[in-house]
Design a protein around this motif. Structure first.
Motif, short mmCIF file in Angstrom:
data_model
loop_
_atom_site.label_atom_id
_atom_site.label_comp_id
_atom_site.label_asym_id
_atom_site.label_seq_id
_atom_site.Cartn_x
_atom_site.Cartn_y
_atom_site.Cartn_z
N SER A 152 0.99 -1.16 0.00
CA SER A 152 -0.04 0.07 0.05
C SER A 152 0.84 1.26 0.00
CB SER A 152 -0.95 0.04 1.24
OG SER A 152 -0.29 0.03 2.41
N GLU A 292 -3.40 -11.88 -2.33
CA GLU A 292 -4.63 -12.18 -1.67
C GLU A 292 -5.29 -13.15 -2.31
OE1 GLU A 292 -8.79 -9.84 -1.42
OE2 GLU A 292 -7.30 -8.97 -0.09
N LYS A 465 -1.20 -9.29 -5.90
CA LYS A 465 -2.33 -9.21 -5.00
C LYS A 465 -3.39 -9.12 -5.83
CE LYS A 465 -2.35 -6.58 -1.57
NZ LYS A 465 -2.50 -5.21 -0.78
N TYR A 466 -4.46 -9.97 -5.18
CA TYR A 466 -5.91 -10.02 -6.30
C TYR A 466 -6.27 -8.75 -6.09
CZ TYR A 466 -10.61 -11.48 -7.12
OH TYR A 466 -11.81 -11.37 -7.75
N GLU A 467 -6.23 -7.81 -4.99
CA GLU A 467 -6.91 -6.34 -5.06
C GLU A 467 -6.11 -5.66 -6.07
OE1 GLU A 467 -4.65 -4.50 -1.45
OE2 GLU A 467 -6.42 -5.35 -0.93
N LYS A 472 -10.73 -3.58 -4.20
CA LYS A 472 -10.75 -3.88 -2.77
C LYS A 472 -11.74 -3.19 -2.35
CE LYS A 472 -7.33 -0.58 -0.71
NZ LYS A 472 -6.34 -0.66 0.14
N GLY A 473 -12.59 -3.64 -1.17
CA GLY A 473 -13.62 -3.10 -0.60
C GLY A 473 -14.74 -3.09 -1.52
N GLN A 476 -14.38 -3.52 -5.05
CA GLN A 476 -14.00 -4.43 -5.77
C GLN A 476 -15.14 -5.11 -6.78
OE1 GLN A 476 -13.19 -8.81 -3.95
NE2 GLN A 476 -11.06 -7.70 -3.68
#
Length: 921
Positions: A152, A292, A465-467, A472-473, A476
């Motif tokens: 991040s 993820e 990362k999947y995100e 994300k959140g 997504q």
């Protein structure tokens, strides 16, 4: 523009320590945190900063301790394993040419804050490498935060606002309101991130919130007003100083030349093979954020033992891959031809759901050799998406390849993929290796067996990362909406890393024949068996469950009323705080169990401990038991019926427990209580369809039989060989009675000893269970060992073997490594000794029922659907069969279960038949 990187050394060290499994070098020195730090430092250096500093706290008190003597008073001492890694970390940092900064009287945060502000003022681009949220207050033009472990980045007002709900200029006030439990800075009670952000969004600053405190209603308003006197101090404590007097500024932090010889010695000592290869000029890939999971992957939760190598044997296994997107028939035909020629290939599915029984296939990926993989998109739907091959026609082309048992297929948690492919018309034969299970068998105690953790552990490689590709959140998107180029990078990497992991882990298994046998003969053959059991599912009676929910609700209300009557006032039975105040402050009951922070506990153990002193704790326990059954089963199960099959489909996890026992989830069927009427009522709702029956086959006292086999105690062997009631026989031995003279209380005591000793029960625990004095319980245990000396000798022999080897084994060679058997606190060592006794029995029982499932499944394959295996719970298998076939099934299944192991005593299988699970049990 020149660039300055300021590394929060303490953050790096603690994050690495808690994020990575405990590792050690060949000499047993802990290296887990050190390995994580070295990987992050290597990644930082590859970005070639102009200036860099590794900043750590200096020993001694700081100005904050003078402001507030309780500052950080509750912080636990640094774990011994972590303390041992601090000096090596500093040696490696210095050898890498990085300055290490420590300034007395302030914290590392203040040193970083001062240098960051100075650097930005001088036109230097500043990156603070940390995971500490406090640094968000420093974000401004020229200063960014990067969390190297998560990837991040906070580099603007907008990015901070998105993450925290407030802007950088408000972070100090935000932290002051919430407080910081780690640093022992008490905030406003019950004021969490959302409340703090809401107040600051409405009023702007802490001073304005204070000024409007009278306007804030409810309990939270009362809490705010109670906290007003300490909020200005909170603000001072959480403000990072930016004016620390330093000997040099940012331009004094130029990266020095590496001490290659020193690094070589250090990397060799601590077993950092990949870093050593990089040092010597080999290609390597820098560490980037953790991935993820894009689908459910099994994990274990038991602490990991020592490992001596976490880097790959071949640097090529850490290199970046080259991936192709298959969009034409010519490409597909070329890949199918290549897959047919390969000895083995890895594959992976991409879907739109974690539920394999409902997930839609979005794409497939393949890999034949490390670094070469392809993604076949079949269901990406978004504006501008390129044309994709027809899914039905493409799967028909692939079907012969997947159905060919001669083509060895590899996966990571492949049971999920088998479900998805079967539901889309592809039956998979030749599923030969699973990297999750390779890892699990190699070391079931490792904290994680997911792809991302394994890639980092064995390859020094951090996956996408999947995100990063799906967001994300709330933002997504489903994988079917991910751009195909991004999906290719993500999905093809899954297949690529799976193959690479297999190339690393397979030789390690081959080097330990007993473990390879567990993997080849038990775990891998079980994968398709479990997939079939899950797909079969079980029929439930939703109306029966609704009736039970109504009854449970009435009884919960009655328990609430009784609790109110006993307390003399109303209170919230679901509030630990209110309950604690009532029990310990008002009723003055003893607080016999404490929380980790030293507060009186109100958990089940705590209430059981005082249930004999007042009726209220017993009523609370009754209420909680009813509430748990209702929320977990009677309310929830009807909603879990699959609309396509009309059944409930649980998921079994092979890598769920270190001993090898299967775990289940969604729903978790392992935790339905079987010793209570309410638990048995829930089993009544698991039913057979018309014309069918349920058959339950359960091993009788299997762990005691394994104890008899392992200990070779003559008394136990004799009791089992005679077919006597083992608990009654034990009571007769211990109390010197004839079998027919044993009283029910004596049998109960013998049963408690029989099972308790396997789980390391102390005299205190036995006394509490039986309601007798500790001295009397100790006499019982002494009598037991005098009559069964082989058990005592086995237990001592097992402890000694565990101390010598660091692990124990099941009858079939499965290992459980015991990290704390020779180190740690007295409590940790005692726990390791209890595990050493229990694991061979529980692990052997797990191996036996897995072998039985494989054998029974093979027989069922020829029965043309007349019977199905539908559940596995603890030592029990449950089947659904045609009513006129159930007797045949009972004989055949029981025989195969009894033959699943050759022990010194017979394996006995109890069975029953009924229209529902309770009747059959």
């Amino acid at each position: 523009m020149p660039r300055l990187v300021l590394i929060d050394g303490s953050s790096y060290l603690y994050r690495a320590f808690h994020a990575l499994p405990p590792l050690s070098n060949a000499d047993g020195e802990p290296t887990g945190a050190l390995f994580g730090v070295v990987n992050m430092l290597r990644a930082t250096l590859k970005e070639k900063p102009d200036y860099v500093a590794f900043v750590v706290d200096a020993p001694g008190k700081t100005f904050r301790d003078e402001l507030y003597p309780q500052y950080k008073a509750n912080r636990a001492a640094m774990p011994d394993d972590l303390r041992l890694q601090v000096q090596p970390m500093c040696e490696i940092v210095q050898a890498l040419g990085m300055p290490i900064l420590r300034v007395e009287g302030v914290e590392a945060d203040d040193v970083i804050g001062t240098l960051a502000v100075q650097g930005a003022a001088q036109g230097i681009a500043v990156t603070i490498s940390t995971s500490d949220k406090d640094f968000a207050q420093l974000v401004r033009p020229g200063i960014e935060l990067v969390n190297t472990m998560s990837g991040s980045r906070l580099d603007s007002d907008e990015s901070v606002l998105e993450k925290f709900g407030v802007k950088p200029a408000q972070i100090v006030d935000y932290l002051a309101l919430m407080g910081d439990a780690v640093d022992n800075v008490p905030g406003v009670e019950k004021c969490g991130p959302k409340t703090a952000a809401k107040w600051l969004g409405e009023y702007g600053t802490l001073d304005a919130v204070i000024a409007h405190a009278a306007d804030i209603k409810g309990k939270i308003g009362d809490n705010l007003r109670a906290a007003l006197p300490r909020l200005p101090l909170n603000r001072e404590l959480v403000t990072i100083k930016t004016d620390v007097a330093l000997e040099g500024g940012p331009d004094s932090l130029a990266l020095r030349e590496r001490h290659v010889d020193d690094l070589r010695v250090l990397y060799k000592r601590y077993g950092f093979n990949q870093a050593l290869k990089e040092l010597d000029g080999a290609a390597a890939t820098a560490a980037i954020p953790e991935k993820e999971p894009g689908k459910a992957r099994g994990t274990g939760r038991v602490s990991a033992p020592a490992a001596t190598e976490e880097a790959p044997p071949d640097a090529a296994l850490s290199a970046a891959g080259e991936y192709e997107t298959i969009l034409t028939d010519a490409q597909l035909d070329r890949w199918i031809a290549a897959l047919r020629q390969a000895d083995e290939f890895a594959f992976d599915t991409e879907t739109d759901s974690l539920d394999p029984m409902q997930a839609n296939l979005v794409g497939l990926s393949f890999c034949i050799e490390p670094g070469k993989a392809a993604y076949l998109p079949l269901g990406h739907e978004y504006p501008g998406a390129p044309a994709q091959l027809d899914r039905k026609a493409t799967l028909e082309k692939l079907a012969p390849l997947f159905a060919d048992p001669a083509r060895r297929k590899l996966g990571q948690h492949g049971k999920y993929d088998l479900h998805v492919l079967r539901r889309h018309g592809l039956e998979v034969a030749g599923y030969a290796d699973d990297t999750m299970l390779e890892s699990f068998v190699l070391n079931s105690g490792n904290a994680r067996h997911d792809m991302d953790s394994l890639a980092r552990r064995w390859l020094g490689y951090d996956t996408i990362k999947y995100e990063d590709v799906a967001g994300k959140g709330s933002k997504q998107i489903p994988f079917s909406h991910v751009a195909i180029d991004d999906a290719t990078r993500y999905a093809a990497e899954d297949a690529d890393i799976t193959l690479r992991l297999h190339r690393v882990q397979a030789p390690k298994l081959a080097a330990i024949p007993s473990l390879e046998a567990v993997y080849r003969d038990i775990e891998m053959p079980l994968v398709p068996v479990l997939e079939r059991i899950e797909a079969n599912g079980v029929k439930i009676d939703a109306d029966e469950l609704r009736r039970q929910s109504a009854d449970l609700s009435k009884r919960m209300l009655a328990a609430q009323q009784k609790a109110t009557e006993l307390a003399g006032r109303s209170f919230n039975l679901d509030s630990p705080k209110q309950l604690g105040a009532l029990l310990f402050d008002e009723l003055k009951l003893p607080a016999l169990v404490k929380t980790p922070t030293g507060q009186p506990s109100t958990n089940e153990e705590a209430l059981e401990a005082i249930a004999d002193q007042h009726e209220l704790p017993r009523i609370i326990l009754e209420y909680r038991g009813l509430a748990k059954l209702r929320s977990t089963y009677t309310d929830k199960l009807p909603d879990m019926v699959n609309p396509a099959t009309g059944r409930v489909h649980t998921s079994y996890h092979q890598a769920g427990a270190a001993t090898g026992r299967l775990a289940s989830s969604d729903p978790n069927l392992q935790n339905i209580p079987i010793r209570t009427d309410d638990g048995r009522r829930i089993r009544k709702a698991f039913v057979a369809p018309p014309g069918r029956k349920l058959l339950a086959c359960d091993y009788s006292q299997i762990e005691l039989r394994i104890m008899a086999h392992l200990s070779r105690d003559e008394g136990l062997l004799r009791a089992f060989a005679s077919g006597a009631d083992i608990h009654k026989a034990t009571a007769a031995e211990v109390f010197g009675r004839k079998l027919e003279e044993v009283t029910p209380n004596e049998r109960r005591a013998a049963k408690a000893i029989n099972f308790g000793l396997m789980y390391g029960m102390s005299a205190f625990g036995l006394a509490r269970q039986l309601g007798i004095g500790r001295g009397e319980a100790q006499d019982y245990i002494a009598l037991y060992f005098s009559r069964y000396p082989g058990v005592r000798d086995f237990m001592e022999r097992t402890r000694q073997q565990a101390r010598e080897h660091g692990y124990v084994e099941t009858v079939f060679g499965r290992r459980l490594y015991l990290e704390y058997i020779n180190k740690g606190t007295q409590g940790q060592r005692a726990g390791a000794e209890r595990a050493a006794i229990n694991a061979p029995m529980q692990g052997t029982a797990a191996d036996i029922i897995k072998r039985a499932m494989i054998a029974v499944d093979a027989w069922l394959a020829g029965q043309q659907g007349r019977a199905l295996m539908i559940l596995q719970v603890h030592d029990e298998l449950v089947f659904e069969a045609d009513a006129d076939f159930v007797d045949t099934l009972k004989a055949e299944a029981s025989a195969r279960m009894a033959a699943a192991a050759e022990l010194a005593v017979p394996l006995v299988v109890d069975s029953g038949v009924g229209d529902n699970w309770d009747e059959a049990h």
